[in-house]
Scaffold this motif. Structure first.
Motif, mmCIF file in Angstrom:
data_model
loop_
_atom_site.group_PDB
_atom_site.id
_atom_site.type_symbol
_atom_site.label_atom_id
_atom_site.label_comp_id
_atom_site.label_asym_id
_atom_site.label_seq_id
_atom_site.Cartn_x
_atom_site.Cartn_y
_atom_site.Cartn_z
ATOM 1 N N GLU A 239 0.819 -1.217 0.000
ATOM 2 C CA GLU A 239 0.000 0.000 0.000
ATOM 3 C C GLU A 239 0.854 1.269 0.000
ATOM 4 O O GLU A 239 0.397 2.335 -0.425
ATOM 5 C CB GLU A 239 -0.921 -0.004 1.231
ATOM 6 C CG GLU A 239 -1.900 -1.182 1.295
ATOM 7 C CD GLU A 239 -2.799 -1.262 0.076
ATOM 8 O OE1 GLU A 239 -3.187 -0.197 -0.442
ATOM 9 O OE2 GLU A 239 -3.101 -2.391 -0.378
ATOM 10 N N ASP A 240 2.081 1.163 0.460
ATOM 11 C CA ASP A 240 2.987 2.327 0.494
ATOM 12 C C ASP A 240 3.859 2.417 -0.757
ATOM 13 O O ASP A 240 4.747 3.273 -0.841
ATOM 14 C CB ASP A 240 3.883 2.262 1.731
ATOM 15 C CG ASP A 240 3.078 2.311 3.029
ATOM 16 O OD1 ASP A 240 2.085 3.069 3.057
ATOM 17 O OD2 ASP A 240 3.428 1.582 3.968
ATOM 18 N N GLY A 241 3.599 1.509 -1.722
ATOM 19 C CA GLY A 241 4.385 1.528 -2.948
ATOM 20 C C GLY A 241 5.729 0.842 -2.829
ATOM 21 O O GLY A 241 6.572 0.944 -3.725
ATOM 22 N N LYS A 242 5.939 0.130 -1.719
ATOM 23 C CA LYS A 242 7.203 -0.574 -1.513
ATOM 24 C C LYS A 242 7.114 -2.014 -1.998
ATOM 25 O O LYS A 242 6.038 -2.602 -2.035
ATOM 26 C CB LYS A 242 7.568 -0.546 -0.025
ATOM 27 C CG LYS A 242 7.832 0.844 0.522
ATOM 28 C CD LYS A 242 8.137 0.797 2.002
ATOM 29 C CE LYS A 242 8.366 2.206 2.576
ATOM 30 N NZ LYS A 242 8.614 2.162 4.025
#
Length: 380
Positions: free
Chosen positions: A187-190
């Motif tokens: 969800e954090d783009g990681k």
């Protein structure tokens, strides 16, 4: 009783009665020919079941209605490009004053089995076809009906192609995801953690709850369709009918496999709908180990080319009932799985694709039913 000579659904600018004719007044039948001498080419060669191959010559190059002579006799075809037909399929030379696509639509309204001449393989002959009575309007109305029905068929073709492309897209993206060519992010783009390789039984565990069969009690078994087409429910059986058969209570929310046809992807997931159902010993069930695997992900994995390969690897032997999944071999399979959260994201992605595929399939079916209704109302 007065004979109805006009259809119940009609374009308002037409008022004339339709004329009673026989099909011999509408077209001339032509026999298909042998094709063994033909080479590969660009022209479709058709039998009563559809296109068989493409050849380097054609029999006819005008719009034609194709009618099964033997085999599939109830599914007329329509073609506008040069073609060749074999001897199981008649082609037609449409007579002057008749609109070819109207004639095709008319042919779709006929109960061809009523004119079947054989007791074995369904067959039609020229005299039987020529004798079929039909009502036809003047050419101007024929063209109007043909134009309208062509637009409906175009919509069916477009939806069918959309369905095919979605299926192809799903197949392609499956290969990319399960080979790790395509990865998801959190969800954090990681990036999610690297995938973990281990034996399959480190991700799932088998569950079984034997049924103490009572002779007077009724039971319902489940079955699994091949190629990932899901579960089905069988009719009720008494305990006496089950006899000495070893059966187990179906565990809801479990991965279930038909060991006889695992190599054909007879894999599914149970739900609360299967509560109270039973399955034979040929249907082992597995649940995910907590924090290790996601049930829906596992299903998509085993329906993918990679999963199918592993199911075949654990199913030694020849094709058919001799190619049975070895449950010990299945448990020992080496698999590489992503983290639980990435599994869930992959499963949700495939579920969204499946939802679109199901929606388009429903649109195709509804449009076909719409056309069927039109054919019933727009012809006498």
């Amino acid at each position: 009783m007065r004979q109805v000579l006009t259809p119940s659904l009609r374009f308002e600018e037409f008022q004339d009665n339709w004329e009673l004719k026989n099909l011999k007044d509408i077209f001339e039948l032509k026999y298909g020919k042998d094709h063994k001498h033909l080479n590969q080419g660009i022209y479709p060669m058709l039998g009563s079941g559809g296109i068989m191959r493409y050849v380097d010559s054609y029999l006819y190059n005008q719009p034609s209605v194709l009618i099964g002579r033997k085999g599939t006799i109830d599914k007329p075809l329509f073609i506008t490009t040069p073609f060749w037909t074999v001897d199981t399929l008649f082609y037609t030379v449409i007579k002057q004053g008749q609109e070819p696509y109207f004639v095709y639509s008319l042919a779709q309204t006929i109960n061809w089995y009523k004119y079947n001449e054989a007791t074995g393989v369904p067959s039609l002959n020229t005299s039987g076809i020529y004798s079929v009575p039909v009502y036809v309007p003047l050419i101007k109305e024929q063209k109007k009906i043909a134009s309208f029905l062509t637009s409906v068929d175009r919509k069916i073709s477009q939806l069918t192609e959309k369905y095919r492309l979605l299926k192809e897209y799903k197949k392609g993206v499956m290969q990319q995801i399960f080979s790790q060519q395509l990865r998801f992010k959190d969800e954090d783009g990681k990036a999610f953690p690297e995938w973990e390789q281990d034996r399959l039984d480190s991700f799932i565990e088998r569950v079984n709850n034997p049924v103490d069969v009572e002779k007077a009690k009724e039971y319902r078994e489940i079955g699994i369709r091949c190629h990932g087409k899901g579960l089905f429910h069988k009719d009720k059986k008494s305990g006496e009918e089950l006899g000495n058969k070893r059966v187990f209570w179906v565990h809801p929310n479990a991965l279930i496999i038909n060991i006889v046809f695992a190599w054909e992807r007879a894999v599914a997931v149970t739900s609360e709908h299967e509560n109270g159902f039973i399955a034979s010993h040929r249907f082992p069930m597995f649940i995910p180990k907590e924090g290790k695997s996601d049930l829906d992900y596992l299903l998509y994995f085993f329906l993918s080319p990679k999963g199918e390969y592993l199911l075949n690897l654990a199913s030694p032997g020849g094709a058919g009932r001799n190619k049975t999944l070895g449950q010990a071999e299945f448990s020992k399979l080496k698999v590489t799985l992503p983290s639980l959260k990435e599994q869930q994201k992959v499963a949700q992605f495939f579920q969204s694709i499946d939802k679109k595929i199901d929606e388009v399939a429903q649109q195709v079916e509804l449009t076909k039913q719409f056309k069927k209704g039109l054919l019933q109302q727009m012809f006498v």
